[in-house]
Design an enzyme around this catalytic site. Structure first.
Site, PDB file in Angstrom:
ATOM      1  N   LYS A 169     126.854 -68.826 -67.700  1.00  0.00           N
ATOM      2  CA  LYS A 169     126.668 -69.987 -66.831  1.00  0.00           C
ATOM      3  C   LYS A 169     125.212 -69.960 -66.339  1.00  0.00           C
ATOM      4  O   LYS A 169     124.871 -69.226 -65.425  1.00  0.00           O
ATOM      5  CB  LYS A 169     127.644 -69.934 -65.656  1.00  0.00           C
ATOM      6  N   GLU A 244     122.911 -58.449 -58.555  1.00  0.00           N
ATOM      7  CA  GLU A 244     121.495 -58.230 -58.236  1.00  0.00           C
ATOM      8  C   GLU A 244     121.068 -59.388 -57.367  1.00  0.00           C
ATOM      9  O   GLU A 244     120.964 -60.520 -57.829  1.00  0.00           O
ATOM     10  CB  GLU A 244     120.658 -58.137 -59.513  1.00  0.00           C
ATOM     11  N   CYS A 277     112.390 -62.093 -57.046  1.00  0.00           N
ATOM     12  CA  CYS A 277     113.208 -61.347 -56.088  1.00  0.00           C
ATOM     13  C   CYS A 277     112.573 -60.013 -55.713  1.00  0.00           C
ATOM     14  O   CYS A 277     112.766 -59.518 -54.603  1.00  0.00           O
ATOM     15  CB  CYS A 277     114.614 -61.131 -56.649  1.00  0.00           C
ATOM     16  N   GLU A 375     114.825 -63.738 -46.766  1.00  0.00           N
ATOM     17  CA  GLU A 375     114.126 -64.032 -48.021  1.00  0.00           C
ATOM     18  C   GLU A 375     113.683 -65.493 -48.065  1.00  0.00           C
ATOM     19  O   GLU A 375     114.492 -66.406 -47.931  1.00  0.00           O
ATOM     20  CB  GLU A 375     115.041 -63.737 -49.211  1.00  0.00           C
TER      21      GLU A 375
END
Length: 474
Positions: A169, A244, A277, A375
Protein backbone atom coordinates in the site's frame (compact mmCIF):
# COMPACT_ATOMS: atom_id res chain seq x y z
CA UNK A 1 1.41 4.92 -17.26
CA UNK A 2 -1.16 2.55 -15.79
CA UNK A 3 -2.16 3.50 -12.24
CA UNK A 4 -4.74 0.81 -11.61
CA UNK A 5 -4.09 -1.69 -8.84
CA UNK A 6 -1.76 -4.61 -9.55
CA UNK A 7 -3.43 -7.74 -8.15
CA UNK A 8 -2.80 -11.36 -9.05
CA UNK A 9 -0.61 -10.45 -12.01
CA UNK A 10 -3.04 -8.10 -13.73
CA UNK A 11 -4.29 -4.54 -13.65
CA UNK A 12 -7.49 -4.09 -11.67
CA UNK A 13 -9.44 -0.81 -11.91
CA UNK A 14 -11.68 0.76 -9.29
CA UNK A 15 -14.98 2.52 -9.78
CA UNK A 16 -13.54 5.59 -8.06
CA UNK A 17 -10.24 7.38 -8.63
CA UNK A 18 -8.25 10.15 -6.96
CA UNK A 19 -6.07 12.88 -8.41
CA UNK A 20 -2.32 12.76 -7.88
CA UNK A 21 -0.77 16.24 -8.01
CA UNK A 22 2.86 17.23 -8.52
CA UNK A 23 4.23 19.32 -5.64
CA UNK A 24 6.42 21.17 -8.14
CA UNK A 25 3.61 23.09 -9.81
CA UNK A 26 0.34 21.53 -8.64
CA UNK A 27 -0.38 19.88 -11.99
CA UNK A 28 -2.44 16.69 -12.10
CA UNK A 29 -0.16 13.77 -12.88
CA UNK A 30 -2.65 10.92 -12.84
CA UNK A 31 -6.09 9.75 -11.81
CA UNK A 32 -5.20 6.80 -9.60
CA UNK A 33 -7.38 3.82 -8.70
CA UNK A 34 -9.02 4.41 -5.32
CA UNK A 35 -9.16 1.09 -3.52
CA UNK A 36 -11.22 0.05 -0.54
CA UNK A 37 -12.37 -3.08 1.23
CA UNK A 38 -13.08 -5.06 -1.95
CA UNK A 39 -9.68 -4.39 -3.50
CA UNK A 40 -7.93 -5.13 -0.21
CA UNK A 41 -9.68 -8.47 0.10
CA UNK A 42 -8.92 -9.33 -3.52
CA UNK A 43 -5.22 -8.53 -3.08
CA UNK A 44 -4.85 -10.56 0.13
CA UNK A 45 -6.69 -13.45 -1.54
CA UNK A 46 -4.30 -13.31 -4.51
CA UNK A 47 -1.26 -13.16 -2.23
CA UNK A 48 -2.52 -16.01 -0.06
CA UNK A 49 -3.20 -18.11 -3.12
CA UNK A 50 0.29 -17.55 -4.48
CA UNK A 51 2.02 -18.17 -1.15
CA UNK A 52 2.28 -21.99 -1.04
CA UNK A 53 4.11 -22.23 -4.36
CA UNK A 54 6.32 -19.22 -3.67
CA UNK A 55 7.21 -20.52 -0.19
CA UNK A 56 8.35 -23.81 -1.79
CA UNK A 57 10.44 -22.01 -4.41
CA UNK A 58 14.12 -22.63 -3.84
CA UNK A 59 16.36 -19.98 -2.39
CA UNK A 60 18.39 -19.93 -5.60
CA UNK A 61 15.32 -19.25 -7.72
CA UNK A 62 14.01 -16.56 -5.40
CA UNK A 63 17.42 -14.89 -5.45
CA UNK A 64 17.56 -15.09 -9.25
CA UNK A 65 14.21 -13.35 -9.57
CA UNK A 66 15.22 -10.60 -7.13
CA UNK A 67 18.34 -9.98 -9.19
CA UNK A 68 16.16 -9.83 -12.32
CA UNK A 69 13.99 -7.17 -10.64
CA UNK A 70 17.15 -5.24 -9.77
CA UNK A 71 18.24 -5.46 -13.41
CA UNK A 72 14.87 -4.02 -14.42
CA UNK A 73 15.23 -1.13 -11.99
CA UNK A 74 18.67 -0.33 -13.37
CA UNK A 75 17.40 -0.36 -16.95
CA UNK A 76 14.70 2.16 -16.03
CA UNK A 77 16.64 4.30 -13.57
CA UNK A 78 16.16 7.56 -15.46
CA UNK A 79 12.43 6.98 -15.93
CA UNK A 80 11.92 6.02 -12.28
CA UNK A 81 13.95 9.01 -11.12
CA UNK A 82 12.00 11.52 -13.20
CA UNK A 83 8.62 10.04 -12.28
CA UNK A 84 9.40 10.09 -8.56
CA UNK A 85 10.85 13.61 -8.67
CA UNK A 86 7.73 14.88 -10.40
CA UNK A 87 5.52 12.96 -8.01
CA UNK A 88 7.06 13.83 -4.64
CA UNK A 89 9.33 16.82 -5.32
CA UNK A 90 12.62 15.29 -4.16
CA UNK A 91 15.75 16.23 -6.11
CA UNK A 92 16.27 14.57 -9.47
CA UNK A 93 20.03 14.51 -8.91
CA UNK A 94 19.51 12.59 -5.66
CA UNK A 95 17.24 10.09 -7.36
CA UNK A 96 19.71 9.56 -10.19
CA UNK A 97 22.88 9.37 -8.10
CA UNK A 98 21.72 7.73 -4.91
CA UNK A 99 18.09 6.77 -4.49
CA UNK A 100 17.40 4.59 -7.54
CA UNK A 101 20.78 2.84 -7.32
CA UNK A 102 19.85 2.07 -3.72
CA UNK A 103 16.51 0.64 -4.90
CA UNK A 104 18.37 -1.78 -7.14
CA UNK A 105 20.83 -2.56 -4.35
CA UNK A 106 17.99 -3.41 -1.95
CA UNK A 107 16.96 -6.31 -4.17
CA UNK A 108 20.51 -7.49 -4.81
CA UNK A 109 21.52 -7.31 -1.16
CA UNK A 110 18.63 -9.36 0.20
CA UNK A 111 18.91 -11.86 -2.66
CA UNK A 112 22.53 -12.48 -1.75
CA UNK A 113 21.90 -12.40 2.00
CA UNK A 114 19.23 -15.07 1.57
CA UNK A 115 21.74 -17.44 0.01
CA UNK A 116 24.04 -17.11 3.02
CA UNK A 117 21.32 -17.13 5.67
CA UNK A 118 21.88 -19.73 8.36
CA UNK A 119 23.64 -20.62 11.57
CA UNK A 120 25.74 -23.60 12.50
CA UNK A 121 23.92 -26.41 14.27
CA UNK A 122 24.73 -26.65 17.97
CA UNK A 123 24.65 -29.41 20.54
CA UNK A 124 22.60 -29.77 23.72
CA UNK A 125 23.52 -32.88 25.72
CA UNK A 126 24.06 -34.84 22.54
CA UNK A 127 20.97 -33.43 20.81
CA UNK A 128 21.40 -31.45 17.59
CA UNK A 129 19.73 -28.02 17.28
CA UNK A 130 18.99 -26.76 13.77
CA UNK A 131 17.67 -23.21 13.23
CA UNK A 132 15.64 -22.46 10.10
CA UNK A 133 13.70 -19.51 8.71
CA UNK A 134 10.26 -20.51 7.39
CA UNK A 135 8.21 -18.14 5.20
CA UNK A 136 5.45 -16.57 7.27
CA UNK A 137 2.76 -15.87 4.66
CA UNK A 138 1.18 -12.68 3.35
CA UNK A 139 3.04 -9.49 4.26
CA UNK A 140 1.26 -6.13 4.07
CA UNK A 141 3.70 -3.25 3.59
CA UNK A 142 2.52 0.32 4.15
CA UNK A 143 5.05 2.85 2.93
CA UNK A 144 5.61 6.63 3.16
CA UNK A 145 5.74 9.43 0.63
CA UNK A 146 9.13 10.99 1.34
CA UNK A 147 11.26 8.28 -0.35
CA UNK A 148 8.54 6.12 -1.90
CA UNK A 149 10.42 3.51 -3.90
CA UNK A 150 13.55 3.23 -1.79
CA UNK A 151 11.65 2.73 1.47
CA UNK A 152 9.16 0.38 -0.17
CA UNK A 153 11.86 -1.88 -1.62
CA UNK A 154 13.70 -1.88 1.71
CA UNK A 155 10.66 -3.89 2.86
CA UNK A 156 9.63 -5.66 -0.36
CA UNK A 157 13.03 -7.22 -1.05
CA UNK A 158 13.48 -9.08 2.26
CA UNK A 159 9.79 -10.05 2.41
CA UNK A 160 10.02 -11.68 -1.03
CA UNK A 161 13.43 -13.17 -0.33
CA UNK A 162 12.03 -14.75 2.83
CA UNK A 163 9.40 -16.54 0.75
CA UNK A 164 6.46 -14.33 1.67
CA UNK A 165 4.00 -12.84 -0.74
CA UNK A 166 3.42 -9.10 -0.60
CA UNK A 167 0.61 -6.57 -0.73
CA UNK A 168 2.03 -3.05 -0.99
CA UNK A 169 0.00 0.00 0.00
CA UNK A 170 1.96 3.06 -1.21
CA UNK A 171 1.29 6.54 0.10
CA UNK A 172 -1.46 8.34 -1.78
CA UNK A 173 0.68 11.49 -2.10
CA UNK A 174 3.35 9.66 -4.13
CA UNK A 175 1.85 6.53 -5.70
CA UNK A 176 3.38 6.42 -9.17
CA UNK A 177 6.65 4.49 -8.88
CA UNK A 178 4.87 1.64 -7.09
CA UNK A 179 2.90 1.07 -10.29
CA UNK A 180 6.09 1.10 -12.33
CA UNK A 181 7.66 -1.41 -9.94
CA UNK A 182 4.72 -3.76 -10.53
CA UNK A 183 5.53 -3.70 -14.25
CA UNK A 184 9.19 -4.38 -13.51
CA UNK A 185 8.39 -7.40 -11.31
CA UNK A 186 6.17 -8.83 -14.04
CA UNK A 187 8.88 -8.35 -16.68
CA UNK A 188 11.34 -10.08 -14.35
CA UNK A 189 9.10 -13.15 -14.25
CA UNK A 190 7.82 -12.95 -10.69
CA UNK A 191 4.83 -15.35 -10.45
CA UNK A 192 1.34 -13.86 -10.42
CA UNK A 193 0.10 -12.90 -6.97
CA UNK A 194 3.52 -12.85 -5.31
CA UNK A 195 3.66 -9.05 -5.49
CA UNK A 196 0.52 -6.90 -5.41
CA UNK A 197 -0.11 -3.15 -5.24
CA UNK A 198 -3.30 -1.61 -3.85
CA UNK A 199 -3.62 2.13 -4.36
CA UNK A 200 -5.90 4.44 -2.40
CA UNK A 201 -6.35 6.54 0.71
CA UNK A 202 -4.92 5.06 3.88
CA UNK A 203 -8.11 5.56 5.87
CA UNK A 204 -10.13 3.61 3.29
CA UNK A 205 -7.90 0.74 2.20
CA UNK A 206 -5.52 0.53 5.17
CA UNK A 207 -7.76 -1.05 7.83
CA UNK A 208 -9.09 -3.83 5.54
CA UNK A 209 -5.48 -4.75 4.77
CA UNK A 210 -3.93 -4.50 8.22
CA UNK A 211 -6.93 -6.11 9.91
CA UNK A 212 -7.24 -9.04 7.49
CA UNK A 213 -7.03 -12.40 9.31
CA UNK A 214 -4.90 -13.98 6.55
CA UNK A 215 -2.13 -11.39 6.87
CA UNK A 216 0.90 -12.73 8.73
CA UNK A 217 3.22 -9.69 8.82
CA UNK A 218 2.76 -5.90 8.70
CA UNK A 219 5.59 -3.44 8.18
CA UNK A 220 4.91 0.29 8.32
CA UNK A 221 6.97 3.45 7.99
CA UNK A 222 5.23 6.70 8.87
CA UNK A 223 3.69 8.68 11.68
CA UNK A 224 3.07 7.64 15.27
CA UNK A 225 -0.64 8.38 14.93
CA UNK A 226 -1.03 6.07 11.93
CA UNK A 227 1.04 3.39 13.66
CA UNK A 228 -1.40 3.37 16.57
CA UNK A 229 -4.28 2.85 14.13
CA UNK A 230 -2.45 0.00 12.41
CA UNK A 231 -1.53 -1.62 15.71
CA UNK A 232 -5.17 -1.49 16.84
CA UNK A 233 -6.26 -3.02 13.55
CA UNK A 234 -3.68 -5.82 13.80
CA UNK A 235 -4.31 -6.57 17.47
CA UNK A 236 -7.32 -8.93 17.13
CA UNK A 237 -5.23 -11.22 14.91
CA UNK A 238 -1.99 -10.71 16.87
CA UNK A 239 -0.28 -9.94 13.57
CA UNK A 240 3.42 -9.17 14.15
CA UNK A 241 4.37 -5.56 13.40
CA UNK A 242 7.53 -3.74 12.40
CA UNK A 243 7.12 0.02 12.87
CA UNK A 244 9.63 2.67 11.79
CA UNK A 245 8.17 5.95 12.97
CA UNK A 246 9.13 9.56 13.46
CA UNK A 247 12.17 11.23 14.89
CA UNK A 248 13.36 14.40 16.59
CA UNK A 249 17.02 13.60 16.37
CA UNK A 250 19.84 15.68 17.86
CA UNK A 251 23.14 16.77 16.37
CA UNK A 252 25.63 17.31 19.18
CA UNK A 253 28.60 19.57 18.45
CA UNK A 254 31.37 19.63 21.05
CA UNK A 255 34.05 22.31 21.34
CA UNK A 256 36.78 19.86 20.31
CA UNK A 257 35.07 19.08 16.98
CA UNK A 258 35.95 20.11 13.43
CA UNK A 259 33.49 23.00 13.12
CA UNK A 260 33.59 22.98 9.32
CA UNK A 261 32.55 19.33 9.38
CA UNK A 262 29.89 20.11 11.98
CA UNK A 263 28.45 22.93 9.86
CA UNK A 264 28.44 20.72 6.76
CA UNK A 265 26.60 17.96 8.61
CA UNK A 266 24.09 20.45 10.01
CA UNK A 267 23.27 21.90 6.58
CA UNK A 268 22.85 18.34 5.27
CA UNK A 269 19.78 18.06 7.51
CA UNK A 270 17.88 20.15 4.93
CA UNK A 271 18.10 17.22 2.52
CA UNK A 272 14.81 16.38 0.79
CA UNK A 273 13.42 19.71 2.03
CA UNK A 274 13.71 18.39 5.58
CA UNK A 275 11.35 15.50 4.89
CA UNK A 276 13.64 12.84 6.34
CA UNK A 277 12.73 10.92 9.49
CA UNK A 278 16.39 10.52 10.45
CA UNK A 279 17.22 14.21 10.16
CA UNK A 280 19.13 15.70 13.10
CA UNK A 281 16.87 18.74 13.42
CA UNK A 282 17.96 19.78 16.94
CA UNK A 283 21.41 21.36 16.77
CA UNK A 284 22.98 21.16 20.25
CA UNK A 285 26.24 23.12 20.35
CA UNK A 286 28.72 23.67 23.17
CA UNK A 287 28.48 27.27 24.37
CA UNK A 288 32.12 28.18 23.79
CA UNK A 289 31.93 27.49 20.03
CA UNK A 290 28.28 28.32 19.35
CA UNK A 291 28.95 31.71 17.71
CA UNK A 292 31.71 30.30 15.50
CA UNK A 293 29.54 27.33 14.52
CA UNK A 294 26.56 29.54 13.71
CA UNK A 295 28.64 31.78 11.45
CA UNK A 296 29.88 28.78 9.48
CA UNK A 297 26.43 27.23 9.32
CA UNK A 298 24.73 30.40 8.05
CA UNK A 299 27.36 30.89 5.36
CA UNK A 300 26.68 27.42 4.00
CA UNK A 301 22.90 27.38 4.46
CA UNK A 302 22.45 30.80 2.85
CA UNK A 303 24.12 29.48 -0.31
CA UNK A 304 21.58 26.69 -0.80
CA UNK A 305 19.63 26.97 -4.04
CA UNK A 306 15.90 26.38 -3.78
CA UNK A 307 13.82 25.72 -6.85
CA UNK A 308 12.61 23.16 -9.37
CA UNK A 309 13.94 19.78 -8.22
CA UNK A 310 14.32 18.67 -11.85
CA UNK A 311 17.16 21.18 -12.20
CA UNK A 312 20.36 19.33 -11.27
CA UNK A 313 21.76 22.48 -9.62
CA UNK A 314 18.86 22.75 -7.15
CA UNK A 315 19.58 21.97 -3.48
CA UNK A 316 16.05 22.21 -2.00
CA UNK A 317 12.77 21.40 -3.67
CA UNK A 318 9.16 21.88 -2.53
CA UNK A 319 7.24 20.26 0.29
CA UNK A 320 5.16 17.27 -0.75
CA UNK A 321 1.60 18.56 -0.24
CA UNK A 322 -0.34 21.68 0.81
CA UNK A 323 -1.34 19.94 4.05
CA UNK A 324 2.29 19.24 4.95
CA UNK A 325 3.29 22.77 3.94
CA UNK A 326 0.64 24.24 6.24
CA UNK A 327 1.70 21.96 9.08
CA UNK A 328 5.31 23.14 8.82
CA UNK A 329 4.34 26.80 8.70
CA UNK A 330 2.09 26.31 11.71
CA UNK A 331 4.97 24.89 13.75
CA UNK A 332 7.18 27.86 12.88
CA UNK A 333 4.50 30.47 13.54
CA UNK A 334 3.68 29.01 16.95
CA UNK A 335 7.35 28.77 17.87
CA UNK A 336 7.94 32.42 16.98
CA UNK A 337 4.83 33.44 18.91
CA UNK A 338 6.27 31.62 21.94
CA UNK A 339 9.57 33.51 21.75
CA UNK A 340 11.77 31.68 19.24
CA UNK A 341 13.68 33.79 16.71
CA UNK A 342 14.36 32.85 13.07
CA UNK A 343 18.00 33.54 12.21
CA UNK A 344 17.50 31.91 8.81
CA UNK A 345 14.31 31.70 6.78
CA UNK A 346 11.20 31.53 8.90
CA UNK A 347 8.42 31.20 6.35
CA UNK A 348 7.34 30.37 2.79
CA UNK A 349 9.61 31.30 -0.09
CA UNK A 350 7.63 34.24 -1.48
CA UNK A 351 9.78 34.43 -4.60
CA UNK A 352 8.94 30.88 -5.66
CA UNK A 353 5.44 30.60 -4.21
CA UNK A 354 3.66 27.28 -4.25
CA UNK A 355 4.93 24.69 -1.78
CA UNK A 356 8.45 26.05 -1.38
CA UNK A 357 9.36 26.67 2.27
CA UNK A 358 12.59 28.46 3.16
CA UNK A 359 15.31 26.53 4.99
CA UNK A 360 14.82 27.77 8.54
CA UNK A 361 16.85 27.92 11.73
CA UNK A 362 15.24 28.97 15.02
CA UNK A 363 17.02 30.00 18.21
CA UNK A 364 15.69 30.86 21.64
CA UNK A 365 13.00 28.19 21.83
CA UNK A 366 11.88 27.46 25.38
CA UNK A 367 12.90 24.06 26.83
CA UNK A 368 10.07 21.56 26.42
CA UNK A 369 8.30 23.64 23.78
CA UNK A 370 6.55 22.03 20.83
CA UNK A 371 9.22 22.99 18.30
CA UNK A 372 11.83 21.13 20.37
CA UNK A 373 9.79 18.01 21.10
CA UNK A 374 7.45 17.30 18.16
CA UNK A 375 8.38 16.18 14.64
CA UNK A 376 7.99 18.97 12.07
CA UNK A 377 9.15 16.98 9.02
CA UNK A 378 10.24 20.03 7.07
CA UNK A 379 13.30 22.27 6.55
CA UNK A 380 13.20 23.60 10.12
CA UNK A 381 16.13 23.25 12.53
CA UNK A 382 16.57 24.61 16.05
CA UNK A 383 19.78 25.67 17.78
CA UNK A 384 20.42 25.28 21.52
CA UNK A 385 23.61 25.47 23.53
CA UNK A 386 24.95 23.31 26.36
CA UNK A 387 27.62 23.85 29.00
CA UNK A 388 29.05 20.36 29.37
CA UNK A 389 28.73 16.73 28.34
CA UNK A 390 26.18 15.90 31.02
CA UNK A 391 23.85 18.65 29.87
CA UNK A 392 24.37 17.69 26.22
CA UNK A 393 23.24 14.12 26.84
CA UNK A 394 20.24 15.24 28.89
CA UNK A 395 19.13 17.62 26.13
CA UNK A 396 19.65 15.00 23.42
CA UNK A 397 17.45 12.53 25.29
CA UNK A 398 14.75 15.05 26.22
CA UNK A 399 12.12 13.99 23.65
CA UNK A 400 9.84 10.97 23.37
CA UNK A 401 11.66 9.91 20.18
CA UNK A 402 14.79 7.84 19.71
CA UNK A 403 15.39 7.14 16.04
CA UNK A 404 18.89 8.51 15.48
CA UNK A 405 21.55 10.87 16.79
CA UNK A 406 24.60 12.52 15.26
CA UNK A 407 27.69 13.36 17.31
CA UNK A 408 30.61 15.58 16.27
CA UNK A 409 33.74 15.46 18.43
CA UNK A 410 37.49 15.17 18.15
CA UNK A 411 37.71 12.77 21.09
CA UNK A 412 37.27 9.00 20.51
CA UNK A 413 36.77 8.54 24.27
CA UNK A 414 33.97 11.12 24.36
CA UNK A 415 32.40 9.56 21.27
CA UNK A 416 32.23 6.17 22.97
CA UNK A 417 31.02 7.65 26.26
CA UNK A 418 28.27 9.82 24.79
CA UNK A 419 27.11 7.29 22.16
CA UNK A 420 26.54 4.73 24.90
CA UNK A 421 24.19 7.12 26.71
CA UNK A 422 22.15 8.39 23.75
CA UNK A 423 18.67 6.94 23.26
CA UNK A 424 18.73 6.13 19.55
CA UNK A 425 18.53 3.23 17.13
CA UNK A 426 21.46 4.62 15.14
CA UNK A 427 24.28 6.93 16.26
CA UNK A 428 26.54 8.57 13.68
CA UNK A 429 29.91 9.90 14.87
CA UNK A 430 31.47 12.60 12.67
CA UNK A 431 29.28 11.50 9.76
CA UNK A 432 25.63 11.27 8.76
CA UNK A 433 23.38 8.84 6.89
CA UNK A 434 25.99 6.15 6.35
CA UNK A 435 23.73 3.11 5.97
CA UNK A 436 24.67 -0.54 5.54
CA UNK A 437 21.93 -3.08 4.95
CA UNK A 438 23.79 -5.55 7.17
CA UNK A 439 23.15 -3.33 10.19
CA UNK A 440 20.00 -3.27 12.34
CA UNK A 441 17.72 -0.33 11.71
CA UNK A 442 14.87 0.93 13.88
CA UNK A 443 14.05 3.28 16.71
CA UNK A 444 13.50 3.51 20.44
CA UNK A 445 10.60 5.07 22.36
CA UNK A 446 8.00 6.54 19.96
CA UNK A 447 10.34 6.07 17.01
CA UNK A 448 9.34 2.49 16.42
CA UNK A 449 9.12 -1.17 17.26
CA UNK A 450 11.54 -3.81 16.03
CA UNK A 451 14.61 -3.86 13.80
CA UNK A 452 15.14 -4.67 10.14
CA UNK A 453 18.27 -5.18 8.06
CA UNK A 454 20.42 -8.28 7.50
CA UNK A 455 19.35 -11.17 9.71
CA UNK A 456 16.95 -8.88 11.57
CA UNK A 457 14.80 -8.57 8.43
CA UNK A 458 14.58 -12.32 8.03
CA UNK A 459 13.88 -12.77 11.73
CA UNK A 460 10.86 -10.52 11.25
CA UNK A 461 9.57 -11.74 7.89
CA UNK A 462 9.99 -15.42 8.79
CA UNK A 463 8.82 -17.85 11.42
CA UNK A 464 12.16 -18.78 12.97
CA UNK A 465 12.16 -22.46 13.90
CA UNK A 466 14.50 -24.57 16.03
CA UNK A 467 14.46 -28.31 15.33
CA UNK A 468 16.00 -30.47 18.09
CA UNK A 469 16.96 -34.04 17.19
CA UNK A 470 17.93 -36.85 19.51
CA UNK A 471 20.97 -38.93 18.55
CA UNK A 472 20.20 -41.51 15.91
CA UNK A 473 20.72 -45.16 16.84
CA UNK A 474 23.62 -46.72 14.98
Amino acid sequence: MNVDHWIGGERVPSAERFEDHSPIDGSVLAHVARGGQDEAALAVRAAAGAFPAWARTSRDERARLLHAISDGVERRTEELAMVETTDNGALLRSHLRGVMPRVAHNFRFFADWLLGLGRDDFDTRGHANHVSWDPAGVAVLVTPWNAPLMLATWKIAPALAAGNTVVLKPAEWSPLTASLLADITAEAGLPDGVFNVVQGYGAEVGPPLTGHPEVRRISFTGSVATARTIAASAAPNLTPLSLELGGKSPLLVFADSDLDLAADLAVEQYDNAGQVCLAAVRLLVEESVAADFLERFLARASALRQGDPRDLDTDLGPQIHPRQFGKIDGFVRRAVAEGASPVLGGGPNRDLGGLYYQPTLLTGAKPGSEILTEEVFGPVLTLQTFADEEEAVAMANSTDYGLAATLVTGSPARARRVSARLVAGTVWVNCFFVRDLRAPFGGARRSGVGREGGDWSFDFYCDVKNTVSAPWAR
